[in-house]
Motif scaffolding. Structure first.
Motif, PDB file in Angstrom:
ATOM      1  N   THR A 152       0.950  -1.147  -0.137  1.00 19.20           N
ATOM      2  CA  THR A 152      -0.005  -0.008   0.144  1.00 19.20           C
ATOM      3  C   THR A 152       0.611   1.194   0.209  1.00 19.20           C
ATOM      4  O   THR A 152       0.775   2.332  -0.695  1.00 19.20           O
ATOM      5  CB  THR A 152      -1.026   0.093   1.150  1.00 19.20           C
ATOM      6  OG1 THR A 152      -1.811  -1.104   1.320  1.00 19.20           O
ATOM      7  CG2 THR A 152      -1.844   1.399   1.302  1.00 19.20           C
ATOM      8  N   ALA A 153       2.080   1.253   0.920  1.00 20.41           N
ATOM      9  CA  ALA A 153       2.826   2.412   0.783  1.00 20.41           C
ATOM     10  C   ALA A 153       3.442   2.464  -0.620  1.00 20.41           C
ATOM     11  O   ALA A 153       3.697   3.638  -1.063  1.00 20.41           O
ATOM     12  CB  ALA A 153       3.816   2.124   1.732  1.00 20.41           C
ATOM     13  N   GLY A 154       3.988   1.435  -1.092  1.00 19.96           N
ATOM     14  CA  GLY A 154       4.426   1.492  -2.480  1.00 19.96           C
ATOM     15  C   GLY A 154       3.682   1.828  -3.451  1.00 19.96           C
ATOM     16  O   GLY A 154       3.874   2.896  -4.395  1.00 19.96           O
ATOM     17  N   SER A 328     -13.859  -1.384  -0.276  1.00 11.40           N
ATOM     18  CA  SER A 328     -13.130  -0.111  -0.174  1.00 11.40           C
ATOM     19  C   SER A 328     -13.315   0.166   1.367  1.00 11.40           C
ATOM     20  O   SER A 328     -14.278  -0.001   1.933  1.00 11.40           O
ATOM     21  CB  SER A 328     -13.923   1.139  -0.863  1.00 11.40           C
ATOM     22  OG  SER A 328     -13.544   2.473  -0.412  1.00 11.40           O
ATOM     23  N   PHE A 329     -12.037   0.575   1.908  1.00 12.45           N
ATOM     24  CA  PHE A 329     -11.995   0.616   3.627  1.00 12.45           C
ATOM     25  C   PHE A 329     -12.690   1.802   3.519  1.00 12.45           C
ATOM     26  O   PHE A 329     -13.491   2.030   4.767  1.00 12.45           O
ATOM     27  CB  PHE A 329     -10.521   0.530   3.667  1.00 12.45           C
ATOM     28  CG  PHE A 329     -10.343   0.759   5.338  1.00 12.45           C
ATOM     29  CD1 PHE A 329     -10.420  -0.335   6.141  1.00 12.45           C
ATOM     30  CD2 PHE A 329     -10.429   2.182   5.972  1.00 12.45           C
ATOM     31  CE1 PHE A 329     -10.541  -0.270   7.740  1.00 12.45           C
ATOM     32  CE2 PHE A 329     -10.205   2.167   7.141  1.00 12.45           C
ATOM     33  CZ  PHE A 329     -10.180   1.050   8.286  1.00 12.45           C
ATOM     34  N   ASN A 330     -12.278   3.060   2.866  1.00 13.99           N
ATOM     35  CA  ASN A 330     -13.111   4.403   3.226  1.00 13.99           C
ATOM     36  C   ASN A 330     -14.688   4.232   3.296  1.00 13.99           C
ATOM     37  O   ASN A 330     -15.356   4.567   4.268  1.00 13.99           O
ATOM     38  CB  ASN A 330     -12.560   5.582   2.325  1.00 13.99           C
ATOM     39  CG  ASN A 330     -11.121   5.886   2.673  1.00 13.99           C
ATOM     40  OD1 ASN A 330     -10.657   5.507   3.944  1.00 13.99           O
ATOM     41  ND2 ASN A 330     -10.451   6.397   1.610  1.00 13.99           N
ATOM     42  N   ARG A 331     -14.964   3.748   2.275  1.00  9.70           N
ATOM     43  CA  ARG A 331     -16.581   3.689   1.913  1.00  9.70           C
ATOM     44  C   ARG A 331     -17.149   2.634   2.848  1.00  9.70           C
ATOM     45  O   ARG A 331     -18.441   2.935   3.398  1.00  9.70           O
ATOM     46  CB  ARG A 331     -16.721   3.316   0.539  1.00  9.70           C
ATOM     47  CG  ARG A 331     -16.360   4.575  -0.471  1.00  9.70           C
ATOM     48  CD  ARG A 331     -17.137   4.489  -1.752  1.00  9.70           C
ATOM     49  NE  ARG A 331     -16.597   3.282  -2.368  1.00  9.70           N
ATOM     50  CZ  ARG A 331     -15.551   2.971  -3.080  1.00  9.70           C
ATOM     51  NH1 ARG A 331     -14.501   4.041  -3.302  1.00  9.70           N
ATOM     52  NH2 ARG A 331     -15.284   1.658  -3.700  1.00  9.70           N
ATOM     53  N   SER A 332     -16.460   1.571   3.163  1.00  7.51           N
ATOM     54  CA  SER A 332     -17.047   0.803   4.164  1.00  7.51           C
ATOM     55  C   SER A 332     -17.322   1.155   5.287  1.00  7.51           C
ATOM     56  O   SER A 332     -18.125   0.823   6.314  1.00  7.51           O
ATOM     57  CB  SER A 332     -16.280  -0.630   3.983  1.00  7.51           C
ATOM     58  OG  SER A 332     -16.323  -1.257   2.637  1.00  7.51           O
ATOM     59  N   GLY A 333     -16.035   1.668   6.026  1.00  4.13           N
ATOM     60  CA  GLY A 333     -15.979   2.498   7.233  1.00  4.13           C
ATOM     61  C   GLY A 333     -16.974   3.275   7.608  1.00  4.13           C
ATOM     62  O   GLY A 333     -17.888   3.467   8.600  1.00  4.13           O
ATOM     63  N   ALA A 380      -2.652   9.600  -1.789  1.00  5.44           N
ATOM     64  CA  ALA A 380      -1.480   8.841  -1.541  1.00  5.44           C
ATOM     65  C   ALA A 380      -0.825   8.864   0.094  1.00  5.44           C
ATOM     66  O   ALA A 380      -0.377   8.106   0.536  1.00  5.44           O
ATOM     67  CB  ALA A 380      -0.324   9.269  -2.490  1.00  5.44           C
ATOM     68  N   TRP A 381      -1.051  10.123   0.384  1.00  5.45           N
ATOM     69  CA  TRP A 381      -0.192  10.532   1.925  1.00  5.45           C
ATOM     70  C   TRP A 381      -1.245   9.750   3.127  1.00  5.45           C
ATOM     71  O   TRP A 381      -0.592   8.743   3.784  1.00  5.45           O
ATOM     72  CB  TRP A 381      -0.508  11.935   2.211  1.00  5.45           C
ATOM     73  CG  TRP A 381       0.188  12.301   3.671  1.00  5.45           C
ATOM     74  CD1 TRP A 381      -0.397  12.550   4.702  1.00  5.45           C
ATOM     75  CD2 TRP A 381       1.489  12.604   3.879  1.00  5.45           C
ATOM     76  NE1 TRP A 381       0.367  12.596   5.753  1.00  5.45           N
ATOM     77  CE2 TRP A 381       1.406  12.651   5.286  1.00  5.45           C
ATOM     78  CE3 TRP A 381       2.611  12.329   3.392  1.00  5.45           C
ATOM     79  CZ2 TRP A 381       3.070  13.133   5.992  1.00  5.45           C
ATOM     80  CZ3 TRP A 381       3.853  12.529   3.733  1.00  5.45           C
ATOM     81  CH2 TRP A 381       4.092  12.840   5.036  1.00  5.45           C
ATOM     82  N   GLY A 382      -2.534   9.631   2.737  1.00  7.68           N
ATOM     83  CA  GLY A 382      -3.355   8.976   3.726  1.00  7.68           C
ATOM     84  C   GLY A 382      -2.846   7.373   3.780  1.00  7.68           C
ATOM     85  O   GLY A 382      -3.542   6.573   4.353  1.00  7.68           O
TER      86      GLY A 382
END
Length: 600
Positions: A152-154, A328-333, A380-382
């Motif tokens: 994910t960081a890459g 999706s983590f954002n939308r699921s959360g 990307a930063w997040g």
């Protein structure tokens, strides 16, 4: 209606639930849950609008394809998955993987590129569906969390690298490798366009401020509005010829058009390996996210059913202009936090997205590419998990190596980077498990205690060696254990009797069973025996079925809360015990092995 469905659910055959898993939760839908799901769905639709456009840009597709990927796949994934809160659609990691996989074969954004992306999506769905039907959901357990963090960081750094040209207004060819992009950026720092950079930087700062100080407001939408208004002002005041601020262009308003993947042999062959990678990546995301939310909701997740749901969502989505999607983590959360009660919330989100798209599609003509770059920098930063990346070196050096190999490998070749990380993680795991821990122990000094503890400076019996063995005895560990016992024979030849504390041995395979039988025979050649204390019944049965117990001897097995030395002591050398001053065991204090009472 609800009561009728509930009665139907009680008499419904099991196979019907397998075909239509949504029948399990459908009876719980009522006016109250539908209201909550509708509100959560509206929130989700507002969030996915800017995200979908951003993710499609990452994937090298026209912006509308990111929205298409959030429509049909989300509905199918919700109805045929197992999680009540997982929302399927485009994700950052999948988008960058799609671009990296297809761009070598076709120009991003071209009809050929789109056709191959649809083929990739179809094959991904087929692989996911096969794994789900074959009940191979356990596979994602072999992808460590460290690998996911590194990948994910890459991927985040790749996203930022791909947007450097749009953020600073530089002429860098699309698809340029990450490190080459950095080199070109360094060479052309003097060519940075101040107008483009101003729009991108303003968008980025606006998103950061809104996210921090007004967290309830969708920060991406706010940042896009600020960047769009600034770009509109600069273009009207200075002119596009001066500012060079380009816009995304109007989005087509309407339902996702029907599409057809390219089923030619060449396309299928080229997309085979990328489809396998995206399959595992997408399933890892979906199952990990659904399990993470399930820990809060208390719901049980069926990994195999989730595989089926994700497979159907991609397979069917490929015929509705959708590219590869996942959870999706954002939308699921947000879906869970917004009060969603059933998977119907994801269905509502897709329907609301269609309505919103019809209303705002023309406004995309005012959305600057520079603003999109600012949003993607923020995304990307997040994505970079700075907390765990900084924590790993303090906890585990091997996991730190896995992290950096995955991250750097992803930057060099995204497709192979995650596989390198998985392979290295498994190698380290096998290395650890192939070296079971062996610790010298003695009985607890408390005569009422059956525990065996470390030596802690206490002398050992000159004739008996006691070892605690923690770890499975399988083919990979046999060589290490053989070496340990050989060193023990060479260094301590007088200790002919060996007692293994076996409660920590969880598994023994054929090679391990043969090793134990051989160790027992070797001990007898030395004039002693091999004993086991608290061996698990499952291991005992394995040794019995293979007739390995013939060499070990059932009388050499001691169950819990027994004193092995009360039996072993009689087998020791009487003369050695007579002159021994260690007396490591309580039985040594009163008499010699032959029953003769001690005089001193």
């Amino acid at each position: 209606m609800s009561n009728t469905l509930a009665k139907f659910a009680q008499v419904c055959p099991l196979w019907v639930y397998k075909l239509f898993p949504f029948l399990r939760w459908w009876p719980s839908v009522d006016a109250d849950t539908a209201r909550n799901d509708a509100m959560a769905g509206l929130t989700g639709a507002l969030i996915v609008l800017p995200q979908g456009v951003a993710f499609a840009t990452i994937a090298g597709l026209p912006p509308e394809y990111g929205l298409y990927a959030a429509m049909v796949p989300a509905i199918i994934g919700a109805l045929w998955g197992s999680s009540w809160h997982l929302v399927s659609g485009p994700t950052t990691a999948i988008s960058i993987a799609v671009f990296a996989s297809v761009s070598p074969f076709a120009t991003p954004g071209s009809p050929e590129f789109i056709s191959m992306v649809l083929t990739l999506t179809f094959m991904t769905g087929v692989f996911q569906l096969i794994l789900g039907l074959a009940r191979m959901g356990v596979l994602v357990n072999f992808i460590s969390h460290t690998v996911v963090i590194g990948f994910t960081a890459g991927a985040a750094m790749l996203i930022a690298g791909s947007q450097i040209k749009n953020f600073f207004g530089l002429d860098i060819p699309r698809g340029t490798p990450f490190f080459e992009t950095l080199s070109l950026f360094a060479q052309h720092v003097g060519d940075i366009d101040p107008y483009v950079t101003a729009v991108a930087a303003t968008t980025l700062v606006s998103g950061i401020l809104v996210k921090r100080f007004v967290p309830k407001f969708p920060y991406m939408i706010a940042a896009m509005l600020v960047g769009s208004f600034l770009a509109l002002f600069l273009n009207n005041h200075f002119g596009v010829d001066v500012t060079h601020i380009k816009t995304v262009g109007a989005l087509p308003a309407g339902l996702p058009p029907l599409s057809a993947p390219d089923f030619s042999f060449g396309a299928l062959h080229q997309m085979l390996f990328p489809a396998l990678i995206i399959t595992m990546l997408a399933l890892t995301e979906a199952v990990s996210i659904s399990r993470a939310i399930a820990t809060k909701s208390g719901q049980h997740i069926d990994g195999n059913q989730e595989f089926v749901g994700q497979g159907l969502s991609n397979l069917i989505g490929s015929f509705f202009s959708s590219y590869a999607s996942s959870g999706s983590f954002n939308r699921s959360g947000v879906n869970y936090a917004a009060g969603a009660r059933t998977p119907l919330a994801a269905v509502f989100a897709s329907l609301f997205l269609v309505v919103i798209l019809l209303m705002v599609a023309p406004l995309a003509a005012y959305l600057p590419n520079a603003a999109m770059a600012g949003i993607l920098f923020l995304v990307a930063w997040g994505l970079i998990d700075f907390h765990h990346i900084s924590l790993l070196p303090k906890i585990n050096k091997q996991e730190t190596i896995v992290l950096w190999v995955t991250l750097i490998g992803t930057l060099i070749d995204l497709e192979k980077g995650i596989f390198f990380g998985i392979a290295l993680s498994l190698i380290f795991y096998l290395y650890r498990t192939s070296r079971p821990m062996m610790e010298a122990v003695l009985p607890d000094p408390d005569p009422t205690n059956y525990h065996y503890g470390s030596l802690e400076g206490r002398p050992e019996c000159p004739q008996v060696k006691m070892l605690r063995l923690n770890g499975s005895i399988f083919f990979g560990a046999v060589a290490h254990l053989q070496q340990q016992l050989q060193q023990l024979e060479e260094n301590e030849p007088e200790r002919k009797h060996l007692v293994i504390m076996a409660s920590g041995i969880n598994f023994v395979d054929l090679a391990g069973a043969e090793f134990l039988a051989e160790a027992a025979r070797q001990r007898r050649k030395l004039g002693g025996s091999l004993y086991f204390y608290r061996m698990k019944d499952s291991i005992k049965e394995t040794l019995k079925r293979g007739h390995f117990m013939d060499d070990i001897g059932e009388d050499n097995l001691f169950p819990a809360k027994t004193r092995p030395m009360s039996v072993i002591y009689a087998k020791l050398d009487n003369d050695i015990c007579r002159n021994c001053t260690v007396r490591a065991f309580p039985v040594c204090q009163t008499h010699l092995p032959n029953g003769e009472a001690r005089t001193s």
